[in-house]
Design a protein around this motif. Sequence first.
Motif, mmCIF file in Angstrom:
data_model
loop_
_atom_site.group_PDB
_atom_site.id
_atom_site.type_symbol
_atom_site.label_atom_id
_atom_site.label_comp_id
_atom_site.label_asym_id
_atom_site.label_seq_id
_atom_site.Cartn_x
_atom_site.Cartn_y
_atom_site.Cartn_z
ATOM 1 N N ASN A 180 36.903 -48.585 3.352
ATOM 2 C CA ASN A 180 35.726 -49.326 3.823
ATOM 3 C C ASN A 180 34.590 -48.378 4.228
ATOM 4 O OD1 ASN A 180 34.446 -51.786 4.317
ATOM 5 N ND2 ASN A 180 34.946 -51.736 6.504
ATOM 6 N N ILE A 181 34.232 -47.477 3.320
ATOM 7 C CA ILE A 181 33.203 -46.482 3.635
ATOM 8 C C ILE A 181 31.809 -47.010 3.310
ATOM 9 C CG2 ILE A 181 32.355 -44.144 3.130
ATOM 10 C CD1 ILE A 181 35.281 -43.417 2.444
ATOM 11 N N LEU A 182 31.636 -47.564 2.118
ATOM 12 C CA LEU A 182 30.354 -48.146 1.719
ATOM 13 C C LEU A 182 30.530 -49.660 1.629
ATOM 14 C CD1 LEU A 182 29.307 -45.674 -1.118
ATOM 15 C CD2 LEU A 182 28.330 -45.809 1.180
ATOM 16 N N ASP A 183 29.918 -50.378 2.546
ATOM 17 C CA ASP A 183 30.085 -51.818 2.573
ATOM 18 C C ASP A 183 28.786 -52.478 3.002
ATOM 19 O OD1 ASP A 183 29.977 -51.022 5.187
ATOM 20 O OD2 ASP A 183 31.787 -52.048 5.845
ATOM 21 N N GLY A 184 28.863 -53.753 3.310
ATOM 22 C CA GLY A 184 27.701 -54.474 3.827
ATOM 23 C C GLY A 184 26.575 -54.596 2.810
ATOM 24 N N GLU A 185 25.354 -54.328 3.261
ATOM 25 C CA GLU A 185 24.172 -54.562 2.437
ATOM 26 C C GLU A 185 23.810 -53.392 1.537
ATOM 27 O OE1 GLU A 185 22.608 -57.491 2.205
ATOM 28 O OE2 GLU A 185 24.244 -58.170 3.488
ATOM 29 N N VAL A 186 24.476 -52.253 1.693
ATOM 30 C CA VAL A 186 24.167 -51.108 0.851
ATOM 31 C C VAL A 186 24.529 -51.428 -0.600
ATOM 32 C CG1 VAL A 186 26.407 -50.023 1.277
ATOM 33 C CG2 VAL A 186 24.481 -48.628 0.518
ATOM 34 N N ARG A 187 23.631 -51.079 -1.500
ATOM 35 C CA ARG A 187 23.832 -51.371 -2.920
ATOM 36 C C ARG A 187 24.071 -50.059 -3.674
ATOM 37 N NH1 ARG A 187 19.488 -54.478 -1.592
ATOM 38 N NH2 ARG A 187 18.037 -53.132 -2.713
ATOM 39 N N VAL A 188 25.267 -49.927 -4.220
ATOM 40 C CA VAL A 188 25.640 -48.736 -4.958
ATOM 41 C C VAL A 188 26.006 -49.151 -6.377
ATOM 42 C CG1 VAL A 188 27.213 -46.768 -5.120
ATOM 43 C CG2 VAL A 188 26.488 -47.613 -2.868
ATOM 44 N N LEU A 195 22.558 -39.477 -5.674
ATOM 45 C CA LEU A 195 23.290 -39.664 -6.915
ATOM 46 C C LEU A 195 24.649 -38.986 -6.772
ATOM 47 C CD1 LEU A 195 23.328 -40.452 -9.979
ATOM 48 C CD2 LEU A 195 22.290 -38.222 -10.437
ATOM 49 N N GLY A 196 25.731 -39.730 -6.995
ATOM 50 C CA GLY A 196 27.065 -39.169 -6.952
ATOM 51 C C GLY A 196 27.583 -38.943 -8.367
ATOM 52 N N VAL A 197 28.328 -37.876 -8.548
ATOM 53 C CA VAL A 197 28.907 -37.556 -9.856
ATOM 54 C C VAL A 197 30.388 -37.238 -9.649
ATOM 55 C CG1 VAL A 197 28.865 -36.033 -11.864
ATOM 56 C CG2 VAL A 197 26.716 -36.632 -10.707
ATOM 57 N N HIS A 216 20.602 -48.434 -3.951
ATOM 58 C CA HIS A 216 20.331 -47.398 -2.955
ATOM 59 C C HIS A 216 20.960 -46.065 -3.355
ATOM 60 C CE1 HIS A 216 20.147 -51.049 -0.101
ATOM 61 N NE2 HIS A 216 18.925 -50.671 -0.350
ATOM 62 N N ALA A 217 22.028 -46.150 -4.130
ATOM 63 C CA ALA A 217 22.729 -44.957 -4.601
ATOM 64 C C ALA A 217 23.341 -45.262 -5.958
ATOM 65 C CB ALA A 217 23.812 -44.527 -3.617
ATOM 66 N N ILE A 218 23.549 -44.214 -6.741
ATOM 67 C CA ILE A 218 24.142 -44.336 -8.073
ATOM 68 C C ILE A 218 25.329 -43.380 -8.151
ATOM 69 C CG2 ILE A 218 23.766 -44.035 -10.552
ATOM 70 C CD1 ILE A 218 20.739 -44.459 -9.960
ATOM 71 N N ILE A 219 26.444 -43.844 -8.706
ATOM 72 C CA ILE A 219 27.596 -42.974 -8.925
ATOM 73 C C ILE A 219 27.927 -42.979 -10.412
ATOM 74 C CG2 ILE A 219 30.003 -42.488 -8.371
ATOM 75 C CD1 ILE A 219 29.647 -43.973 -5.748
ATOM 76 N N LEU A 220 27.924 -41.807 -11.013
ATOM 77 C CA LEU A 220 28.274 -41.644 -12.420
ATOM 78 C C LEU A 220 29.691 -41.096 -12.513
ATOM 79 C CD1 LEU A 220 24.987 -39.911 -13.667
ATOM 80 C CD2 LEU A 220 25.481 -42.368 -13.590
ATOM 81 N N CYS A 221 30.532 -41.719 -13.329
ATOM 82 C CA CYS A 221 31.928 -41.313 -13.454
ATOM 83 C C CYS A 221 32.322 -41.221 -14.913
ATOM 84 C CB CYS A 221 32.852 -42.342 -12.791
ATOM 85 S SG CYS A 221 32.562 -42.632 -11.047
#
Length: 222
Positions: free
Chosen positions: A43-51, A85-87, A22-27
């Motif tokens: 506990n900001i992104l949890d549960g069924e969300v796929r990052v 998209l997170g960077v 659902h979201a991508i984070i590049l580091c």
Amino acid sequence: MILQLRATDAFTELISRFRRAHAIILCESTEVEVVKAVNKRLNILDGEVRVAITDCEGVNTLRREVLPSIIGLISTKVITKARVLGVVLDAEDLSPNERVRGITDGLRSRNVSLTCDAVNDNVWRITLSNDRTVIVAVSGIMNYHWFTKHTIEDHILLLKELEGLVDSSTIRNVREASTLVSRDDLLLINNANINNVKTSFKHLVKLLEHIRGILTIHKLVS
């Protein structure tokens, strides 16, 4: 749920797994572990969300190669599920504003149409022409103005300072946060005062909150 992908994974495997996210984070390197630790603590992104989060092996590789490639795949709808998209990257010897300008200038030079708005001193929101969003968080505590470069270690050091594990006079006598920070200090995020974690890593908190907000709008997370 944050799924970590390795920089050594085959590119086709990365893309296959990115398609399900659902979201991508590049580091860069250390940022991956810090983002995961901050997210777990708060506990900001949890549960069924796929990052999907991946290490891009350095700021230059991230900025010049990986980021434009992923944005190109999102723009051409090769990757369709990811809404944001997170960077996360270090300021190093630049100001945060100069660092993000380098990203937007590089994308525009590749004919990527975008608008860029500051969220705060270390976070920017880039909107692409297809309504996908890129959130850029630049690491570095500019209040440590005597440092020769600014990195994610600045934020770990600030947490140590707020937790009373290092005093300001000691910090004044070093030129880089890495002098007073070790990999073991990452464990401090798990047990430190929550407000101190939020203060020290507010750029990552803002990044994660923006990702959650965008996914909530698209009903991918409640």
